[in-house]
Write a protein that holds these residues in place. Structure first.
Motif, PDB file in Angstrom:
ATOM      1  N   THR A   1       0.694  -1.366   0.160  1.00  0.00           N
ATOM      2  CA  THR A   1       0.406   0.585  -0.387  1.00  0.00           C
ATOM      3  C   THR A   1       0.852   1.748   0.052  1.00  0.00           C
ATOM      4  O   THR A   1       0.680   2.533  -0.386  1.00  0.00           O
ATOM      5  CB  THR A   1      -0.737   0.158   0.666  1.00  0.00           C
ATOM      6  OG1 THR A   1      -0.118  -0.606   2.516  1.00  0.00           O
ATOM      7  CG2 THR A   1      -2.163  -0.908   1.197  1.00  0.00           C
ATOM      8  N   ASP A   2       2.051   0.803   0.730  1.00  0.00           N
ATOM      9  CA  ASP A   2       2.948   2.747   0.747  1.00  0.00           C
ATOM     10  C   ASP A   2       3.273   2.503  -0.589  1.00  0.00           C
ATOM     11  O   ASP A   2       3.098   3.327  -1.472  1.00  0.00           O
ATOM     12  CB  ASP A   2       4.329   1.786   1.329  1.00  0.00           C
ATOM     13  CG  ASP A   2       4.766   2.704   1.552  1.00  0.00           C
ATOM     14  OD1 ASP A   2       4.607   4.121   2.128  1.00  0.00           O
ATOM     15  OD2 ASP A   2       5.969   2.945   1.086  1.00  0.00           O
ATOM     16  N   PHE A   3       4.082   1.485  -1.311  1.00  0.00           N
ATOM     17  CA  PHE A   3       4.068   2.053  -2.412  1.00  0.00           C
ATOM     18  C   PHE A   3       3.080   2.199  -4.320  1.00  0.00           C
ATOM     19  O   PHE A   3       2.752   3.204  -4.439  1.00  0.00           O
ATOM     20  CB  PHE A   3       4.918   1.067  -3.860  1.00  0.00           C
ATOM     21  CG  PHE A   3       5.491   0.451  -5.132  1.00  0.00           C
ATOM     22  CD1 PHE A   3       5.999   1.031  -5.561  1.00  0.00           C
ATOM     23  CD2 PHE A   3       3.898   0.333  -6.042  1.00  0.00           C
ATOM     24  CE1 PHE A   3       6.828   1.447  -7.019  1.00  0.00           C
ATOM     25  CE2 PHE A   3       5.052   0.496  -7.773  1.00  0.00           C
ATOM     26  CZ  PHE A   3       5.538   0.899  -7.399  1.00  0.00           C
ATOM     27  N   ARG A   4       2.199   1.979  -3.751  1.00  0.00           N
ATOM     28  CA  ARG A   4       0.518   2.148  -4.413  1.00  0.00           C
ATOM     29  C   ARG A   4       0.369   3.787  -3.927  1.00  0.00           C
ATOM     30  O   ARG A   4      -0.249   4.539  -4.787  1.00  0.00           O
ATOM     31  CB  ARG A   4      -0.368   1.174  -3.789  1.00  0.00           C
ATOM     32  CG  ARG A   4      -1.983   1.810  -4.929  1.00  0.00           C
ATOM     33  CD  ARG A   4      -3.436   1.327  -4.110  1.00  0.00           C
ATOM     34  NE  ARG A   4      -4.289   1.526  -5.411  1.00  0.00           N
ATOM     35  CZ  ARG A   4      -4.846   0.761  -6.264  1.00  0.00           C
ATOM     36  NH1 ARG A   4      -4.446   0.004  -6.097  1.00  0.00           N
ATOM     37  NH2 ARG A   4      -5.796   1.554  -6.422  1.00  0.00           N
ATOM     38  N   SER A   5       0.354   4.178  -2.965  1.00  0.00           N
ATOM     39  CA  SER A   5       0.301   5.366  -2.432  1.00  0.00           C
ATOM     40  C   SER A   5       1.244   6.972  -2.703  1.00  0.00           C
ATOM     41  O   SER A   5       1.137   7.440  -2.880  1.00  0.00           O
ATOM     42  CB  SER A   5      -0.096   5.768  -0.384  1.00  0.00           C
ATOM     43  OG  SER A   5       1.254   5.656  -0.164  1.00  0.00           O
ATOM     44  N   GLN A   6       2.561   6.022  -3.278  1.00  0.00           N
ATOM     45  CA  GLN A   6       3.779   6.924  -3.409  1.00  0.00           C
ATOM     46  C   GLN A   6       3.244   7.514  -5.498  1.00  0.00           C
ATOM     47  O   GLN A   6       3.658   8.241  -5.757  1.00  0.00           O
ATOM     48  CB  GLN A   6       4.448   5.900  -3.510  1.00  0.00           C
ATOM     49  CG  GLN A   6       5.411   6.114  -2.237  1.00  0.00           C
ATOM     50  CD  GLN A   6       6.621   5.424  -2.198  1.00  0.00           C
ATOM     51  OE1 GLN A   6       7.647   4.789  -2.783  1.00  0.00           O
ATOM     52  NE2 GLN A   6       7.541   5.649  -0.419  1.00  0.00           N
ATOM     53  N   VAL A   7       2.934   6.119  -5.605  1.00  0.00           N
ATOM     54  CA  VAL A   7       2.240   6.532  -6.657  1.00  0.00           C
ATOM     55  C   VAL A   7       1.719   7.197  -7.089  1.00  0.00           C
ATOM     56  O   VAL A   7       1.185   7.719  -8.460  1.00  0.00           O
ATOM     57  CB  VAL A   7       1.899   4.902  -8.060  1.00  0.00           C
ATOM     58  CG1 VAL A   7       1.777   5.057  -8.852  1.00  0.00           C
ATOM     59  CG2 VAL A   7       3.541   3.946  -7.854  1.00  0.00           C
ATOM     60  N   GLU A   8       0.006   6.890  -6.330  1.00  0.00           N
ATOM     61  CA  GLU A   8      -0.753   8.219  -6.546  1.00  0.00           C
ATOM     62  C   GLU A   8      -0.771   9.054  -6.121  1.00  0.00           C
ATOM     63  O   GLU A   8      -1.180  10.276  -6.853  1.00  0.00           O
ATOM     64  CB  GLU A   8      -2.262   6.805  -5.940  1.00  0.00           C
ATOM     65  CG  GLU A   8      -2.473   5.893  -6.496  1.00  0.00           C
ATOM     66  CD  GLU A   8      -3.769   5.015  -5.438  1.00  0.00           C
ATOM     67  OE1 GLU A   8      -4.356   6.064  -4.029  1.00  0.00           O
ATOM     68  OE2 GLU A   8      -4.458   4.351  -6.037  1.00  0.00           O
ATOM     69  N   ALA A   9       0.420   9.153  -5.735  1.00  0.00           N
ATOM     70  CA  ALA A   9       0.789  10.486  -5.304  1.00  0.00           C
ATOM     71  C   ALA A   9       1.399  11.615  -6.159  1.00  0.00           C
ATOM     72  O   ALA A   9       0.928  13.220  -6.491  1.00  0.00           O
ATOM     73  CB  ALA A   9       1.383  11.034  -4.116  1.00  0.00           C
ATOM     74  N   GLU A  10       1.931  10.666  -7.073  1.00  0.00           N
ATOM     75  CA  GLU A  10       2.255  11.134  -8.804  1.00  0.00           C
ATOM     76  C   GLU A  10       1.661  12.217  -9.882  1.00  0.00           C
ATOM     77  O   GLU A  10       1.675  12.323 -10.394  1.00  0.00           O
ATOM     78  CB  GLU A  10       3.699  10.292  -9.064  1.00  0.00           C
ATOM     79  CG  GLU A  10       4.555  10.311  -8.153  1.00  0.00           C
ATOM     80  CD  GLU A  10       6.081  11.715  -7.915  1.00  0.00           C
ATOM     81  OE1 GLU A  10       5.488  12.380  -8.580  1.00  0.00           O
ATOM     82  OE2 GLU A  10       6.207  11.586  -6.905  1.00  0.00           O
TER      83      GLU A  10
ATOM     84  N   ALA B   1      -0.628   4.929 -17.781  1.00  0.00           N
ATOM     85  CA  ALA B   1       0.402   4.537 -17.056  1.00  0.00           C
ATOM     86  C   ALA B   1       1.014   3.918 -15.362  1.00  0.00           C
ATOM     87  O   ALA B   1       1.789   3.036 -14.850  1.00  0.00           O
ATOM     88  CB  ALA B   1       1.058   5.930 -17.162  1.00  0.00           C
ATOM     89  N   LEU B   2      -0.518   4.788 -14.277  1.00  0.00           N
ATOM     90  CA  LEU B   2      -0.133   3.908 -13.455  1.00  0.00           C
ATOM     91  C   LEU B   2      -0.861   2.586 -13.405  1.00  0.00           C
ATOM     92  O   LEU B   2      -0.045   2.098 -12.500  1.00  0.00           O
ATOM     93  CB  LEU B   2      -1.629   5.034 -12.533  1.00  0.00           C
ATOM     94  CG  LEU B   2      -0.618   6.108 -11.846  1.00  0.00           C
ATOM     95  CD1 LEU B   2      -2.115   7.345 -12.148  1.00  0.00           C
ATOM     96  CD2 LEU B   2       0.516   6.197 -11.026  1.00  0.00           C
ATOM     97  N   VAL B   3      -1.651   2.129 -14.467  1.00  0.00           N
ATOM     98  CA  VAL B   3      -2.050   0.247 -14.109  1.00  0.00           C
ATOM     99  C   VAL B   3      -0.987  -0.139 -14.499  1.00  0.00           C
ATOM    100  O   VAL B   3      -0.118  -0.502 -13.401  1.00  0.00           O
ATOM    101  CB  VAL B   3      -3.321   0.111 -15.407  1.00  0.00           C
ATOM    102  CG1 VAL B   3      -3.099  -1.564 -15.514  1.00  0.00           C
ATOM    103  CG2 VAL B   3      -4.239   1.148 -14.118  1.00  0.00           C
ATOM    104  N   ALA B   4       0.336   0.218 -15.780  1.00  0.00           N
ATOM    105  CA  ALA B   4       1.390  -0.331 -15.626  1.00  0.00           C
ATOM    106  C   ALA B   4       2.357  -0.052 -14.905  1.00  0.00           C
ATOM    107  O   ALA B   4       2.770  -0.786 -14.225  1.00  0.00           O
ATOM    108  CB  ALA B   4       2.204  -0.030 -17.663  1.00  0.00           C
TER     109      ALA B   4
END
Length: 185
Positions: free
Chosen positions: A3-12, A37-40
């Motif tokens: 979930t940490d990686f997901r939240s970092q990605v979503e923050a961008e 891009a986010l899904v990939a």
């Protein structure tokens, strides 16, 4: 997936959307490219491995999605052939008989520092938005995405000469716009 990686990605996402909007000039296409891009990125978490900055990695993925979107839109409808790209004569007035600029830019104390100022970036984005769509697309593909002329010509079905003309016009228009909206202040 953490979930940490997901939240970092979503923050961008906001940054990536601005990047895509500058290139595609269509909110729906930009949203689609960012979403792809986010899904990939989320699917490829294991390949990330923190070997580079997350934003850099995501931007690289997004660049490919933007090119895919440009290809798709090129197949779906023809490029605007009647688009007015600017008249060459208007640029001739910017030069004197010796080929020098008639008006120089105002003094610029710290060019690298000014580049990072949010106000400069906003002025630049405003100037880019004022360019004709194809001219801006060619300029951003070359200068922002780092594509070479051959790639741009292939993607947009342009001749190299037309590509260089569009790049020249974009640079001249941006110079004029920034001189009025940034350096004159």
């Amino acid at each position: 997936m953490t979930t940490d990686f997901r939240s970092q990605v979503e923050a961008e996402r906001p940054y990536l959307l601005r990047f895509a909007l500058l290139q595609l000039r269509n909110r729906e296409q930009a949203e689609d490219a960012v979403q792809d891009a986010l899904v990939a990125a989320l699917a490829g978490e294991a390949s990330f491995g923190a070997r580079s900055n997350l934003r850099t990695w995501l931007t690289g993925i997004l660049k490919h999605k933007i090119v895919d979107s440009i290809r798709r839109s090129g197949r779906e409808r023809p490029l605007e052939s009647a688009e007015r790209e600017g008249e060459p004569e208007e640029f001739d007035t910017a030069f004197d008989e010796r080929g020098h600029w008639r008006e120089g830019l105002a003094a610029w104390q710290e060019p690298y520092g000014a580049l990072h100022e949010k106000q400069f970036v906003a002025a630049l984005e405003s100037c880019l938005a004022a360019l004709p769509a194809r001219t801006a697309r060619v300029f951003l593909m070359r200068e922002h995405m780092g594509m070479d002329t051959d790639e741009i010509c292939k993607e947009l079905d342009l001749t190299p000469t037309h590509c260089w003309v569009l790049l020249y016009r974009a640079r001249m228009a941006l110079r004029r716009c920034l001189a009025q909206n940034w350096f004159a202040k």
